[in-house]
Design a protein around this motif. Structure first.
Motif, PDB file in Angstrom:
ATOM      1  N   TYR A 224      27.131  23.609  11.156  1.00 24.18           N
ATOM      2  CA  TYR A 224      25.716  22.526  12.027  1.00 24.18           C
ATOM      3  C   TYR A 224      24.851  23.536  12.187  1.00 24.18           C
ATOM      4  CZ  TYR A 224      29.470  19.110  12.493  1.00 24.18           C
ATOM      5  OH  TYR A 224      30.098  17.928  12.533  1.00 24.18           O
TER       6      TYR A 224
ATOM      7  N   HIS B 246      22.849  16.860  19.759  1.00 24.77           N
ATOM      8  CA  HIS B 246      22.707  18.159  19.714  1.00 24.77           C
ATOM      9  C   HIS B 246      24.001  17.928  20.466  1.00 24.77           C
ATOM     10  CE1 HIS B 246      18.872  18.366  18.559  1.00 24.77           C
ATOM     11  NE2 HIS B 246      18.895  19.393  18.309  1.00 24.77           N
TER      12      HIS B 246
ATOM     13  N   ARG C 131      23.130  17.502  15.853  1.00 27.44           N
ATOM     14  CA  ARG C 131      24.063  16.660  14.912  1.00 27.44           C
ATOM     15  C   ARG C 131      23.404  15.799  13.450  1.00 27.44           C
ATOM     16  NH1 ARG C 131      25.151  10.667  17.603  1.00 27.44           N
ATOM     17  NH2 ARG C 131      28.035  10.193  16.620  1.00 27.44           N
ATOM     18  N   TYR C 132      24.584  15.748  12.906  1.00 29.09           N
ATOM     19  CA  TYR C 132      24.023  15.446  11.374  1.00 29.09           C
ATOM     20  C   TYR C 132      23.337  16.330  10.583  1.00 29.09           C
ATOM     21  CZ  TYR C 132      25.707  10.580  13.311  1.00 29.09           C
ATOM     22  OH  TYR C 132      25.836   9.356  13.299  1.00 29.09           O
TER      23      TYR C 132
ATOM     24  N   THR D 270      28.072  16.556  25.010  1.00 26.80           N
ATOM     25  CA  THR D 270      26.950  15.949  23.637  1.00 26.80           C
ATOM     26  C   THR D 270      25.962  15.889  24.536  1.00 26.80           C
ATOM     27  OG1 THR D 270      27.442  14.131  24.800  1.00 26.80           O
ATOM     28  CG2 THR D 270      29.012  15.076  22.443  1.00 26.80           C
TER      29      THR D 270
ATOM     30  N   THR E  63      34.123  21.179  21.038  1.00 27.29           N
ATOM     31  CA  THR E  63      33.244  20.512  21.707  1.00 27.29           C
ATOM     32  C   THR E  63      33.124  20.425  23.217  1.00 27.29           C
ATOM     33  OG1 THR E  63      32.346  18.195  19.893  1.00 27.29           O
ATOM     34  CG2 THR E  63      31.248  18.152  22.377  1.00 27.29           C
TER      35      THR E  63
END
Length: 354
Positions: A345, A137, A336-337, A186, A183
Motif C-alpha cells: 500500500y 487510511h 486504502r486501495y 483505521t 492492521t
C-alpha cells in the motif's frame, strides 16, 4: 432512539445527544450565499465555543471552522434546508465554500453566544456524519518481507494442492503476498490537511516506540494459522499468527499505544480494548464474483454475499505452518486501495524503530 439511553457524541470533551437524521435527504446546494433572518439575543449566554476562536468584527462576531469538503452537503441539507434551519435557530449566517473546494465554514452573527451555538451545532453534524464515512487510511505493520512472501506462497500452493476439494477453497480468496500486513487501526482522513495531521501524530509516537524497541528492529516470527469464527467448517477469514521472537509483548504494546494516541487525537475510533493483531492470508471478501468473471472483470463480493470456506483440513494440515522470520522496522500510515512500487500500500507517513 431509546429515550432513556440516547446516542451520545463527544465533541472536544463535551457530550451531546444525537438526534436521528436521515442521511439520504442530504444533497449539495448550488447557492451558498443565503443570509439568515435578523439576529437576536434569545440564546443562552453560557453556550460557549471552547476550541474555535470567535473574533469580534465591526459587524458583530465571526468564527471560521475547518470542515472537509466531502461533509459540506450534510451542513447544507436538501435544497439548503439544514443550513437555513441552523441559521434561523441560532440567528446567524453560515457561509460554506462550493462543493469540492477545501476551505473553512464561516459563521457570523451579531452576538457571540449565537455564533458559539451555531458552531457547536455544526460540529455535532460534522462529527455525526464523519462516523459514516468509509475509512481511507490505516496504521499497519508490513509483513511483505521476501522471506514471509516466500513462506506464504508455499502455503498457498500446498493448500490448493491438498485442500482445493474442500468447500469454498480456491485461489482468489488468498491475500496478495505483496500486501501481507497487520492492521493496527483505521482512519477516515477526508482531506490533505487531515492526512498531514495524522502524519504529525504518527511522528509524535516515535519516542515511545523507540523506547520499547531500544532503537532496534523488532525480530518477529510468523508461524501457524487461526480462524475468526466458531465453526471451522464455515470460515471467512484465516490469518497467520505473528509473535516477537523473544516472546515479549512489545508488538502488542506498540499497537495498543498507537491506537490510544490516535483515539485521543480524535483521528480513530476505538473498536476493542486491545488491538487484535492478525495477518490475513485468506479472506472470502477477496473471492471473485462469478458474474463479473464471465465478462472479463474481477469483482469483489459484498459482506452479505460472501461465501464461507471449509477450513478444517487446512487447520489440521497447516495449523503450524512456518511462514518465516524477519525484522520489523516501521509502522506505516497506509492508504486504502493503493499500491506503491513494491506492491504494498502507498504510505502517507511512517516511523522507524531504529
Amino acid at each position: 432512539m431509546e429515550v432513556l439511553r440516547p446516542s451520545l457524541i463527544n465533541i472536544n470533551g463535551r457530550i451531546y445527544r444525537r438526534n436521528v437524521t436521515k442521511e439520504e435527504h442530504y444533497e449539495e446546494e448550488d447557492d451558498s450565499s443565503y443570509m439568515g433572518p435578523p439576529e437576536s439575543e434569545d440564546l443562552a449566554e453560557d453556550e460557549t465555543c471552547d476550541t474555535n476562536f470567535i473574533e469580534q468584527t465591526d459587524k458583530g462576531f465571526r468564527c471560521a471552522i475547518d470542515v472537509p469538503s466531502v461533509l459540506y452537503k450534510y451542513i447544507i441539507g436538501k435544497k439548503g434546508e439544514t443550513r437555513r434551519r441552523l441559521e434561523f435557530d441560532t440567528k446567524t449566517s453560515i457561509s460554506i465554500p462550493k462543493q469540492g473546494i477545501e476551505g473553512q465554514i464561516v459563521i457570523t452573527g451579531s452576538h457571540k453566544a449565537a455564533v458559539s451555538s451555531a458552531v457547536t451545532r455544526v460540529e455535532v453534524l460534522v462529527e455525526s456524519f464523519r462516523k459514516k464515512q468509509p475509512f481511507t487510511h490505516f496504521l499497519s505493520f508490513s509483513l511483505n518481507d521476501p522471506k514471509i512472501q516466500e513462506g506464504f506462497l508455499k502455503f498457498k500452493d500446498e493448500v490448493l494442492e491438498q485442500c482445493s476439494q474442500d468447500h469454498g477453497v480456491e485461489g482468489s480468496i488468498f491475500q496478495n503476498p505483496a500486501k501481507l500486513h497487520l492492521t493496527i487501526g483505521t482512519l477516515a482522513l477526508l482531506n490533505e490537511t487531515e492526512v498531514r495531521k495524522a502524519c504529525e501524530h504518527l511522528q509524535e509516537c516515535q519516542n515511545f516506540i523507540r523506547d520499547l524497541t531500544e532503537g532496534k528492529p523488532l525480530p518477529l516470527e510468523v508461524t501457524g494459522v487461526e480462524y475468526m469464527n466458531d465453526d471451522p467448517a464455515m470460515v471467512d477469514v484465516l490469518y497467520a499468527k505473528v509473535n516477537v521472537i523473544d516472546r515479549s509483548d512489545k508488538l502488542q504494546v506498540i499497537a495498543d499505544r498507537l491506537v490510544e494516541h490516535f483515539v485521543s487525537a480524535g483521528l480513530m475510533v476505538r473498536e476493542w480494548d486491545r488491538v487484535k493483531l492478525h495477518g490475513t492470508v485468506m479472506n472470502t471478501l477477496f473471492r471473485k464474483d462469478s458474474t463479473a468473471e464471465d465478462t472479463g472483470g474481477a469483482g469483489r463480493q459484498t459482506m452479505s454475499e460472501r461465501e464461507a470456506f471449509d477450513a478444517r483440513n487446512i487447520l489440521q494440515k497447516f495449523g503450524s505452518h512456518r511462514f518465516g522470520e524477519f525484522e520489523l522496522n516501521s509502522v506505516l500510515l497506509s492508504q486504502r486501495y493503493s499500491t506503491d512500487c513494491t506492491g504494498y500500500y502507498t504510505s502517507a507517513g511512517s516511523v522507524s524503530f531504529s
